[in-house]
Design a protein around this motif. Structure first.
Motif, PDB file in Angstrom:
ATOM      1  N   HIS A 280      -5.553 -48.964 -60.653  1.00 42.47           N
ATOM      2  CA  HIS A 280      -5.081 -49.990 -61.598  1.00 42.47           C
ATOM      3  C   HIS A 280      -5.936 -51.257 -61.524  1.00 42.47           C
ATOM      4  CE1 HIS A 280      -0.806 -47.962 -61.618  1.00 42.47           C
ATOM      5  NE2 HIS A 280      -1.792 -47.102 -61.741  1.00 42.47           N
TER       6      HIS A 280
ATOM      7  N   GLU B 285       3.960 -48.249 -61.273  1.00 41.69           N
ATOM      8  CA  GLU B 285       4.255 -47.244 -60.249  1.00 41.69           C
ATOM      9  C   GLU B 285       5.737 -47.076 -59.953  1.00 41.69           C
ATOM     10  OE1 GLU B 285       2.220 -45.182 -59.064  1.00 41.69           O
ATOM     11  OE2 GLU B 285       0.203 -46.034 -59.130  1.00 41.69           O
TER      12      GLU B 285
ATOM     13  N   HIS C 249      -3.284 -42.128 -54.763  1.00 42.13           N
ATOM     14  CA  HIS C 249      -2.228 -42.533 -53.818  1.00 42.13           C
ATOM     15  C   HIS C 249      -2.598 -42.196 -52.367  1.00 42.13           C
ATOM     16  CE1 HIS C 249       1.210 -42.892 -57.016  1.00 42.13           C
ATOM     17  NE2 HIS C 249       0.033 -43.275 -57.490  1.00 42.13           N
TER      18      HIS C 249
ATOM     19  N   CYS D 147      -4.526 -46.238 -56.878  1.00 37.05           N
ATOM     20  CA  CYS D 147      -4.352 -45.428 -58.092  1.00 37.05           C
ATOM     21  C   CYS D 147      -5.369 -45.816 -59.163  1.00 37.05           C
ATOM     22  CB  CYS D 147      -2.928 -45.553 -58.615  1.00 37.05           C
ATOM     23  SG  CYS D 147      -2.452 -44.209 -59.726  1.00 37.05           S
TER      24      CYS D 147
HETATM   25 ZN   LIG Z   1      -0.254 -43.969 -59.385  1.00 39.71          ZN
END
Ligand SMILES: [Zn+2]
Ligand SMILES: [Zn+2]
Length: 392
Positions: free
Chosen positions: A105, A139, A364, A103
């Motif tokens: 992060h 998440e 994702h 994602c």
């Molecule tokens: Zn995400």
């Protein structure tokens, strides 16, 4: 100031790329971000940036104090990865089976460290305090809320909050910063219809929970279209259903799992009440019963107008005014940055990472990947949002 930020970003870029790769190779799921936090703290130690750690398990709050007086601003990054098996083939691909930074992060965390290093060098050039929030668990169950509850918005009191997500639906070197509705609030629910099992050939002697579930699923399709204002957005999705064992047995109960999405607390109430009322009505109609466990998860993410203006100004200095998107429809995905914007005025930015919108980068997914060079934009953007806010 932007020129200085640009020069410092260049200086720290190799270190931040290395940090991103390290985090990417060792992804950690929600509330397990021990190694990620360790990597962040190691750099903060190296540059003598003070911090508190183990907030809400693995969260970190670092703080950079400028000249006396002034305001306090908080920048936030999330640190968690996803349960996805990476298939990118990157040289720095995940080394952990079944876990992946799918994602972005890893980029948020590395870039916020970069912004911290930049701002630390500029601390005799601004008035006020900048807090850097590294949160666990965006998440899943949400790390922002427990971090807020531990008092990170006080001492000194935070005046505004800013955050940014690297965003696949946008082109590289463009940013979307809207005022108002940005992302949806999300609730989840478990619903059980309780009937009376029996022979598939004798339905009149049973109460069929599968028919109850089917009726419920069909009836709730009218909630968004008939209960919400036509111009308001909402979603009710049933993502899971399970019941029964074989063709000639009527089950005792049926289980449903779903989510409701909304852009205001008023509509949240309407969706929640409708789900409960329809479950009750269906159970009554068939003479069965129901159990509803409805959980309010994240509130909607609403950007403050003045904060969004500051974020736009900051990113326009890096990307050019023409590359800032001011208006866009909200995304019905959710983000627990919303707990911060519920407490303080703030803005959340989407920063593009796609090279081609015909084939956009998919969050994702097992092939999610984006170019390191976006870290350069993000760390400057984070730093500039804080500086713009403190200077205004
Ligand atoms: Zn995400
Ligand atoms: Zn994310």
């Amino acid at each position: 100031m932007q020129e200085l930020v640009g020069i410092l970003a260049k200086k720290y870029y190799p270190k931040i790329v290395e940090l991103r790769h390290q985090i990417h190779m060792h992804p950690e799921l929600e509330f397990e971000e021990e190694n990620t936090a360790h990597l962040v703290c190691k750099i903060l130690d190296e540059y003598k940036i003070s911090y508190e750690r183990n907030i809400a398990k693995t969260g970190i709050l670092a703080s950079i104090k400028g000249k006396d007086g002034g305001k306090c601003v908080l920048l936030r990054a999330d640190m968690d990865a996803l349960a996805v098996q990476e298939k990118t083939g990157l040289s720095y691909a995940s080394k952990i089976e079944g876990k992946m930074h799918a994602c972005g992060h890893d980029g948020h965390t590395a870039a916020l460290v970069g912004a911290g290093l930049i701002l630390n060098e500029l601390k005799d050039k601004f008035k006020g305090t900048i807090k850097l929030m590294f949160q666990p668990a965006e998440e899943g169950s949400g790390g922002a809320k427990p971090m807020i509850e531990s008092g990170i918005l006080e001492n000194p009191k935070v005046d505004a909050v800013f955050g940014c997500h690297l965003w696949g639906p946008l082109l590289e070197n463009t940013a979307q910063i809207v005022s108002g509705e940005m992302m949806a609030g999300v609730d989840v629910f478990d619903l059980e219809f309780i009937g009376k099992g029996g022979h598939g050939a004798h339905p009149h002697t049973t109460i069929d929970p599968i028919v109850m579930a089917a009726k419920f699923i069909s009836d709730i399709q009218c909630v968004v279209s008939r209960r919400l204002k036509p111009v308001d957005a909402g979603v009710i999705t049933i993502g899971k259903i399970s019941a029964g064992t074989t063709f000639n047995v009527i089950a005792d109960s049926a289980f449903l799992k779903g989510t409701a999405r909304f852009l205001s607390e008023e509509n949240q109430k309407i969706l929640q009440n409708s789900i409960e009322n329809i479950a009750k009505a269906v159970a009554f109609e068939f003479g069965g019963d129901f159990k509803l466990d409805y959980k309010r998860e994240y509130p909607p993410l609403i950007n403050d107008e003045s904060a969004a203006k500051i974020a736009r100004k900051a990113f326009a200095k890096i990307l050019g005014e023409e590359n800032i998107i001011h208006t866009a429809k909200p995304d019905m995905g959710a983000e627990d940055f919303s707990f911060l914007t519920r407490e303080r005025k703030g803005a959340y930015v989407f920063l593009g990472i796609s090279k081609d919108l015909k084939n956009p980068t998919l969050h994702h997914s097992s092939t999610f990947c984006w170019d390191d060079k976006n870290l350069n934009v993000l760390m400057q953007g984070d730093a500039m949002m804080a500086l713009e806010f403190l200077q205004n």
